[in-house]
Design a protein around this motif. Structure first.
Motif, mmCIF file in Angstrom:
data_model
loop_
_atom_site.group_PDB
_atom_site.id
_atom_site.type_symbol
_atom_site.label_atom_id
_atom_site.label_comp_id
_atom_site.label_asym_id
_atom_site.label_seq_id
_atom_site.Cartn_x
_atom_site.Cartn_y
_atom_site.Cartn_z
ATOM 1 N N ASP A 94 0.825 -1.205 0.000
ATOM 2 C CA ASP A 94 0.000 0.000 0.000
ATOM 3 C C ASP A 94 0.863 1.260 0.000
ATOM 4 O OD1 ASP A 94 -2.246 -1.575 0.049
ATOM 5 O OD2 ASP A 94 -2.741 -1.193 2.164
ATOM 6 N N PRO A 95 0.365 2.342 -0.623
ATOM 7 C CA PRO A 95 1.129 3.577 -0.746
ATOM 8 C C PRO A 95 1.135 4.413 0.530
ATOM 9 C CG PRO A 95 -0.984 3.846 -1.809
ATOM 10 C CD PRO A 95 -0.909 2.405 -1.370
ATOM 11 N N PHE A 96 1.901 3.987 1.514
ATOM 12 C CA PHE A 96 1.978 4.686 2.800
ATOM 13 C C PHE A 96 3.379 4.512 3.370
ATOM 14 C CE2 PHE A 96 1.708 4.930 7.395
ATOM 15 C CZ PHE A 96 0.933 6.057 7.585
ATOM 16 N N PRO A 97 3.947 5.567 3.965
ATOM 17 C CA PRO A 97 3.425 6.926 4.100
ATOM 18 C C PRO A 97 3.630 7.737 2.836
ATOM 19 C CG PRO A 97 5.569 6.772 5.138
ATOM 20 C CD PRO A 97 5.228 5.377 4.685
ATOM 21 N N ALA A 98 2.925 8.861 2.748
ATOM 22 C CA ALA A 98 2.989 9.689 1.543
ATOM 23 C C ALA A 98 4.293 10.464 1.454
ATOM 24 C CB ALA A 98 1.804 10.652 1.516
ATOM 25 N N THR A 99 4.887 10.775 2.597
ATOM 26 C CA THR A 99 6.158 11.495 2.626
ATOM 27 C C THR A 99 7.058 10.868 3.679
ATOM 28 O OG1 THR A 99 5.344 13.098 4.262
ATOM 29 C CG2 THR A 99 5.117 13.682 1.928
ATOM 30 N N TYR A 100 8.337 11.147 3.594
ATOM 31 C CA TYR A 100 9.311 10.692 4.575
ATOM 32 C C TYR A 100 9.857 11.879 5.358
ATOM 33 C CZ TYR A 100 10.099 5.848 2.947
ATOM 34 O OH TYR A 100 9.988 4.513 2.649
ATOM 35 N N GLY A 101 10.030 11.674 6.675
ATOM 36 C CA GLY A 101 10.803 12.594 7.493
ATOM 37 C C GLY A 101 12.161 11.987 7.734
ATOM 38 N N ASP A 102 13.060 12.721 8.417
ATOM 39 C CA ASP A 102 14.419 12.212 8.583
ATOM 40 C C ASP A 102 14.504 11.016 9.523
ATOM 41 O OD1 ASP A 102 14.019 13.531 10.960
ATOM 42 O OD2 ASP A 102 15.580 15.031 10.643
ATOM 43 N N GLY A 103 13.396 10.648 10.178
ATOM 44 C CA GLY A 103 13.383 9.460 11.022
ATOM 45 C C GLY A 103 12.709 8.268 10.363
ATOM 46 N N PHE A 104 12.580 8.282 9.033
ATOM 47 C CA PHE A 104 11.805 7.231 8.375
ATOM 48 C C PHE A 104 12.436 5.850 8.538
ATOM 49 C CE2 PHE A 104 14.814 8.046 5.002
ATOM 50 C CZ PHE A 104 14.905 6.871 4.273
ATOM 51 N N MET A 105 13.767 5.776 8.535
ATOM 52 C CA MET A 105 14.395 4.460 8.673
ATOM 53 C C MET A 105 14.252 3.914 10.088
ATOM 54 S SD MET A 105 17.683 4.195 6.138
ATOM 55 C CE MET A 105 18.364 5.841 6.151
ATOM 56 N N THR A 106 14.266 4.799 11.079
ATOM 57 C CA THR A 106 14.056 4.352 12.460
ATOM 58 C C THR A 106 12.651 3.803 12.635
ATOM 59 O OG1 THR A 106 15.676 5.924 13.330
ATOM 60 C CG2 THR A 106 14.028 5.087 14.874
ATOM 61 N N ARG A 107 11.668 4.471 12.036
ATOM 62 C CA ARG A 107 10.295 3.951 12.115
ATOM 63 C C ARG A 107 10.204 2.572 11.477
ATOM 64 N NH1 ARG A 107 6.188 3.534 8.541
ATOM 65 N NH2 ARG A 107 4.081 3.372 9.441
#
Length: 300
Positions: A94-107
């Motif tokens: 599924d297309p989520f999340p729509a954008t990445y923040g600088d903590g995307f890899m930690t999430r």
């Protein structure tokens, strides 16, 4: 070029495809069944709980299909189940999340990866990650979110190098061509490309650094890097080997960022040997524990 198996290697490999729901996000996966004892046929996503399972984490613009035939080769040669999955917004997920923040890899490391492992019943993983996927694996283990039998990384990022930012800027000038090429592998190729490009080129992300976590990775760790990687240098290998307690590194000649495309046979050999060694240690440890448990429960 497909990887050629050694004549004496392996078993027949079957492939099960499916989706699991993680907090409302459908995550696509494929399970390459290489274990001698297969899971029940009515639960195609389940793994053989009595054996280690290889779990593969793709690169920043990657997907299941972009691993080529490497998952099947590892399943056959190691006689283990191998699971590859598409992170949210990639491949068929599924297309989520729509954008990445600088903590995307930690999430992805501390929330999504443990949930995927739990959803697929993987209790004894061996992680294999490429690029962003390699970094996610390192974060997950360094932060204690996952306790694998071993981690193999291909072209990992542990800090931001100029060559990486320059490489992303370079392909950004060819965005439409790149997105067109990704369409073969992704349901949402524009989303996959633009959110990845945008976060890597922010000023905030220039300070991203996970080297402080490396000392907490106690399991065996393999680092593979191409000598012609367009997004990283040998400093990544040197840093990980110096800081992680049980790390081994190799630099592959005539090899770029997508090492399993440029040097498929070498990558398959390194990974198969590493995975088999981790599985052998796990088997020996489990047997020893069983013997000790049996002895302790015997007559006094």
């Amino acid at each position: 070029m497909p990887v050629q198996d050694r004549p004496s290697d392996g078993v027949d490999v079957t492939v099960a495809r499916g989706r699991i729901d993680i907090d409302g996000v459908g995550i696509a996966y494929q399970r390459f069944v290489g274990s001698p004892v297969a899971a029940p046929q009515d639960t195609p996503g389940a793994v053989n709980a009595s054996a280690p399972t290889v779990v593969m984490l793709h690169e920043g613009l990657g997907s299941i299909t972009q691993w080529r035939d490497l998952p099947e080769v590892l399943a056959r040669r190691c006689r283990l189940d191998v699971i590859a999955y598409d992170r949210g917004g990639y491949g068929r997920s599924d297309p989520f999340p729509a954008t990445y923040g600088d903590g995307f890899m930690t999430r992805e490391a501390i929330e999504m990866l443990p949930a995927v492992l739990d959803g697929l019943g993987v209790a004894r993983p061996i992680l294999v990650g490429h690029s962003d996927g390699a970094s996610i694996a390192l974060i997950a283990v360094g932060m204690g979110a996952v306790s694998p039998l071993g981690v193999a990384t291909i072209a990992p990022h542990t800090f931001i190098e100029d060559i990486c930012v320059d490489g992303i800027r370079s392909i950004s000038t060819q965005s439409e061509r790149v997105i067109c090429g990704l369409a073969r592998h992704h349901d949402n190729p524009r989303l996959a490309f633009e959110r990845w490009r945008d976060v890597w080129l922010t000023d905030e992300f220039r300070d991203w650094d996970i080297t402080a976590l490396l000392g907490d990775i106690k399991c065996p760790l393999l680092v593979l890097q191409g000598d012609g990687d367009q997004y990283g240098t040998n400093a990544q290998v040197t840093t990980i080997v110096e800081m992680a307690p049980d790390a081994t590194g190799h630099v592959l000649a005539n090899c770029g960022h997508v090492a399993h495309r440029d040097q498929p046979a070498q990558i398959a050999d390194y990974l198969a040997d590493f995975v088999s060694a981790c599985a052998a240690v796990d088997t020996a440890t489990s047997a020893s524990s069983a013997m000790m448990s049996g002895a302790s429960s015997g007559p006094k």
